[in-house]
Design an enzyme around this catalytic site. Structure first.
Site, mmCIF file in Angstrom:
data_model
loop_
_atom_site.group_PDB
_atom_site.id
_atom_site.type_symbol
_atom_site.label_atom_id
_atom_site.label_comp_id
_atom_site.label_asym_id
_atom_site.label_seq_id
_atom_site.Cartn_x
_atom_site.Cartn_y
_atom_site.Cartn_z
ATOM 1 C CD GLU A 1 46.349 41.048 41.730
ATOM 2 O OE1 GLU A 1 45.143 40.789 41.579
ATOM 3 O OE2 GLU A 1 47.177 41.009 40.793
ATOM 4 N N GLY B 1 40.364 43.664 47.569
ATOM 5 C CA GLY B 1 40.753 44.840 46.792
ATOM 6 C C GLY B 1 39.582 45.562 46.170
ATOM 7 N N GLY C 1 36.610 45.500 47.019
ATOM 8 C CA GLY C 1 35.608 45.874 48.015
ATOM 9 C C GLY C 1 34.810 44.737 48.584
#
Length: 194
Positions: free
Chosen positions: A161, A92, A94
């Site tokens: 998430e 998420g 990166g």
């Protein structure tokens, strides 16, 4: 309680109305990559850290219910990855060192790597991906973390998430249609050791 649930669900749902240009819509990308892997009788491997990893575990279970040979990286029964296989990894923010390393290993063995991320331009994991699925949601990398700000409805990486969970449910629904899997066939693959 219903009002708070509505606010949270609305916040997560809003992620799917954001543009992912120049990347293709992540739902279409996942369905295409998974359909292609199924057509080649390839394995699907999944990996993520923390709560992202929990979302990928949920997807792995549903892929198995759909008839895929699906495996969580680091499980004791995970087979070797090869050229017909697909690794779906999430980073998420990166980049995570483990995700970077696993994506590199998968590519070195000829597998395709689908990286899910909220940072498609700057993340370190992107360089190892065959294809990038952009999920335009807040992660720990950009949640601010400022104690002086008002309390966030969904802190840290919760938006990303939660978006993964909803995305994966859409993927499973679409794949069921594409692969011609009836609810009965899917249910028949559910464990009976409960």
């Amino acid at each position: 309680m219903a009002s708070l649930a509505f606010q949270i669900c609305s916040h997560i749902a809003s992620i799917f109305s954001k543009s992912t240009h120049p990347q293709p819509p992540v739902l279409d990308l996942l369905v295409a990559e998974l359909s292609s892997t199924a057509a080649q009788n390839g394995n699907v491997f999944l990996y993520g850290v923390g709560r992202e990893g929990l979302m990928l575990k949920a997807l792995c279970m549903r892929l198995a219910h759909l008839g895929f040979s699906a495996h969580l990286v680091f499980d004791m029964t995970t087979p070797p990855i090869t050229t017909n296989d697909l690794l779906i990894a999430s980073a998420g923010p990166g980049g995570f060192s483990t995700v970077d390393a696993l994506c590199s290993v998968a590519r070195s063995h000829g597998a395709r790597v689908l990286l899910l991320t909220a940072q498609p331009e700057t993340g370190s994991c992107v360089r190892h991906a065959s294809v990038v699925g952009y999920v335009p949601a807040q992660t720990m990398a950009d949640d601010g973390g400022d104690a002086e700000e008002s309390r966030a409805l969904l802190p840290m990486g919760s938006v990303y998430e939660g978006a993964l969970f909803v995305l994966f449910e859409m993927v499973v629904y679409r794949l069921g249609e594409v692969l011609g899997q009836s609810p009965e066939a899917i249910r028949a693959r559910h464990t009976n050791l409960e």
